[in-house]
Motif scaffolding. Sequence first.
Motif, PDB file in Angstrom:
ATOM      1  N   ALA A   1      -0.559  -1.617  -5.830  1.00  0.00           N
ATOM      2  CA  ALA A   1      -1.008  -1.148  -4.526  1.00  0.00           C
ATOM      3  C   ALA A   1      -1.780  -2.206  -3.753  1.00  0.00           C
ATOM      4  O   ALA A   1      -1.990  -2.058  -2.547  1.00  0.00           O
ATOM      5  CB  ALA A   1      -1.886   0.089  -4.692  1.00  0.00           C
ATOM      6  N   SER A   2      -2.205  -3.287  -4.427  1.00  0.00           N
ATOM      7  CA  SER A   2      -2.974  -4.332  -3.758  1.00  0.00           C
ATOM      8  C   SER A   2      -2.730  -5.668  -4.425  1.00  0.00           C
ATOM      9  O   SER A   2      -2.286  -5.741  -5.581  1.00  0.00           O
ATOM     10  CB  SER A   2      -4.474  -4.017  -3.804  1.00  0.00           C
ATOM     11  OG  SER A   2      -4.970  -4.161  -5.134  1.00  0.00           O
TER      12      SER A   2
ATOM     13  N   VAL B   1       0.821  -1.207   0.000  1.00  0.00           N
ATOM     14  CA  VAL B   1       0.000   0.000   0.000  1.00  0.00           C
ATOM     15  C   VAL B   1       0.858   1.262   0.000  1.00  0.00           C
ATOM     16  O   VAL B   1       0.363   2.351  -0.302  1.00  0.00           O
ATOM     17  CB  VAL B   1      -0.938   0.033   1.224  1.00  0.00           C
ATOM     18  CG1 VAL B   1      -1.933  -1.106   1.174  1.00  0.00           C
ATOM     19  CG2 VAL B   1      -0.146   0.000   2.534  1.00  0.00           C
ATOM     20  N   ASN B   2       2.147   1.109   0.321  1.00  0.00           N
ATOM     21  CA  ASN B   2       3.038   2.258   0.441  1.00  0.00           C
ATOM     22  C   ASN B   2       4.081   2.205  -0.674  1.00  0.00           C
ATOM     23  O   ASN B   2       4.999   1.392  -0.651  1.00  0.00           O
ATOM     24  CB  ASN B   2       3.720   2.232   1.813  1.00  0.00           C
ATOM     25  CG  ASN B   2       4.518   3.480   2.097  1.00  0.00           C
ATOM     26  OD1 ASN B   2       5.399   3.846   1.340  1.00  0.00           O
ATOM     27  ND2 ASN B   2       4.212   4.129   3.219  1.00  0.00           N
ATOM     28  N   ARG B   3       3.937   3.080  -1.666  1.00  0.00           N
ATOM     29  CA  ARG B   3       4.846   3.010  -2.807  1.00  0.00           C
ATOM     30  C   ARG B   3       6.269   3.453  -2.450  1.00  0.00           C
ATOM     31  O   ARG B   3       7.224   3.128  -3.155  1.00  0.00           O
ATOM     32  CB  ARG B   3       4.312   3.830  -3.975  1.00  0.00           C
ATOM     33  CG  ARG B   3       4.245   5.321  -3.789  1.00  0.00           C
ATOM     34  CD  ARG B   3       3.763   5.972  -5.088  1.00  0.00           C
ATOM     35  NE  ARG B   3       3.742   7.416  -5.028  1.00  0.00           N
ATOM     36  CZ  ARG B   3       2.714   8.146  -4.652  1.00  0.00           C
ATOM     37  NH1 ARG B   3       1.591   7.538  -4.273  1.00  0.00           N
ATOM     38  NH2 ARG B   3       2.773   9.465  -4.633  1.00  0.00           N
TER      39      ARG B   3
ATOM     40  N   TYR C   1       2.898   8.649   2.547  1.00  0.00           N
ATOM     41  CA  TYR C   1       2.134   7.824   1.610  1.00  0.00           C
ATOM     42  C   TYR C   1       0.915   7.162   2.251  1.00  0.00           C
ATOM     43  O   TYR C   1      -0.123   7.018   1.615  1.00  0.00           O
ATOM     44  CB  TYR C   1       3.023   6.742   1.000  1.00  0.00           C
ATOM     45  CG  TYR C   1       4.114   7.287   0.113  1.00  0.00           C
ATOM     46  CD1 TYR C   1       3.828   7.834  -1.132  1.00  0.00           C
ATOM     47  CD2 TYR C   1       5.443   7.258   0.521  1.00  0.00           C
ATOM     48  CE1 TYR C   1       4.828   8.335  -1.941  1.00  0.00           C
ATOM     49  CE2 TYR C   1       6.460   7.749  -0.282  1.00  0.00           C
ATOM     50  CZ  TYR C   1       6.145   8.297  -1.517  1.00  0.00           C
ATOM     51  OH  TYR C   1       7.140   8.791  -2.315  1.00  0.00           O
ATOM     52  N   ASP C   2       1.044   6.714   3.495  1.00  0.00           N
ATOM     53  CA  ASP C   2      -0.084   6.011   4.108  1.00  0.00           C
ATOM     54  C   ASP C   2      -0.352   6.425   5.555  1.00  0.00           C
ATOM     55  O   ASP C   2      -1.292   5.916   6.189  1.00  0.00           O
ATOM     56  CB  ASP C   2       0.121   4.494   4.056  1.00  0.00           C
ATOM     57  CG  ASP C   2       1.397   4.037   4.763  1.00  0.00           C
ATOM     58  OD1 ASP C   2       2.072   4.879   5.384  1.00  0.00           O
ATOM     59  OD2 ASP C   2       1.721   2.839   4.691  1.00  0.00           O
TER      60      ASP C   2
END
Length: 437
Positions: free
Chosen positions: A55-56, A35-37, A256-257
């Motif tokens: 992302a998933s 989820v965190n690029r 990012y998250d």
Amino acid sequence: MRYAIVGLGSRAQMYLDACVGAHRDVAELVAVADVNRGRIGHHLRRIGADLPAYASVEELLAAQTVDRVIVTTPDYTHASIVIAALEAGADVIVEKPLTIDADSCRDIAATIEKTGKSVTVTFNYRYSPRNSALREVIAAGQIGKVTSVHFEWVLDTAHGADYYRRWHREKAKSGGLLVHKASHHFDLVNWWIHDIPTRVYASGGLRFYGSENASARGLVDRPPRGSIDVASRDPFMLDMRENPTLKALYLDNESYDGYLRDQDVFAPGITIEDNMSVIVDYASGATMSYSLNSHSPWEGYVVSVNGTEGRAELTVVERGAVLADSGRPVVDPSASPEMVAATESRPQSEKLVVQRHWQAAQEVPITGGDGAHGGGDAKLLRDVFVGASGDPLSRASDYRDGVRSIAVGIAANTSIATGHPITIADLDLRTDLSWPT
């Protein structure tokens, strides 16, 4: 075989390195997801790879054909990712624990039955030479039939405190330490004595960490996050600026998250226990007494196994006392999981003693190897990527091993919540827990 790795935190490192290093002849890493690029970018730069990143797991599986998916995400996400991979036709390798509750365990079992695909839960502690040595003693019948086990595990105020900084601090995300951490320990006992847990009674509470305990001990006016410096360090605060790995993976990627890796261990919001005691009955009639404390001044474990013909005792000090010198701990609380694993590969002391009735005690030699967990991680990775064969100790684990281990933790959590003993069969985990013949 075509591999994908989902979850690029600290634990993913050994699998990434295996795919592009020692096992690249049998494993082709074709994609990753997180989820965190920012964490994706860190790891891909580190291994020098240009791979499709998503992302998933759903996006990854829609775009890629993979044979096996490796899952190293937070525990509460395991079930949905495992199920998605199985339904896409991939086998799964998942870090312990398999999942955190009975409902998701049943969902995984149903999906395995429907798809016919396999799930492997990795237990690297089986491969530590000291733990393998105890398994050999018991399997050889040196102490006769096992009647009882006492297992005490202590986490120190460096490593132990870390569980109260991270997502693990919320039971809804980790299942608490009786699922997240103790699944290692419950698996060891199940494997050591080759038995099936049947009933669990547990007690526990948050008695050291957390805001209420801080107030009771006068630990108020805590330093704000990010304000700690070397000269005036609070030993329970974490400064990720001092650790290149933690900085690169987490601090630099918070935007990012929003994930905060360095929460205050005495702040509100902690819903897991820090002191736990468990009694486990086994199908053979043996009983285990287990305890876990996460604020000890030293880290390690003591296991005593009683049998009809004697007793075996394994004592391991993984790290000695965390001493303070001018407020700075000798073992830095910012130690990354890789640093912790490296320390565990060189325990400060370990001793296995066997004493048969009416005979002198004998110390059993423990032969270790190089690398994390006494060379155990390298052996685990070989079993995962190449396949297990010719191991008289049967250290390679499967889906049922994962269920046996979390069954104890799930039952223990239920027992703490209700105040009653819990029969594991009543959890209805939809899995045959008997050992293969």
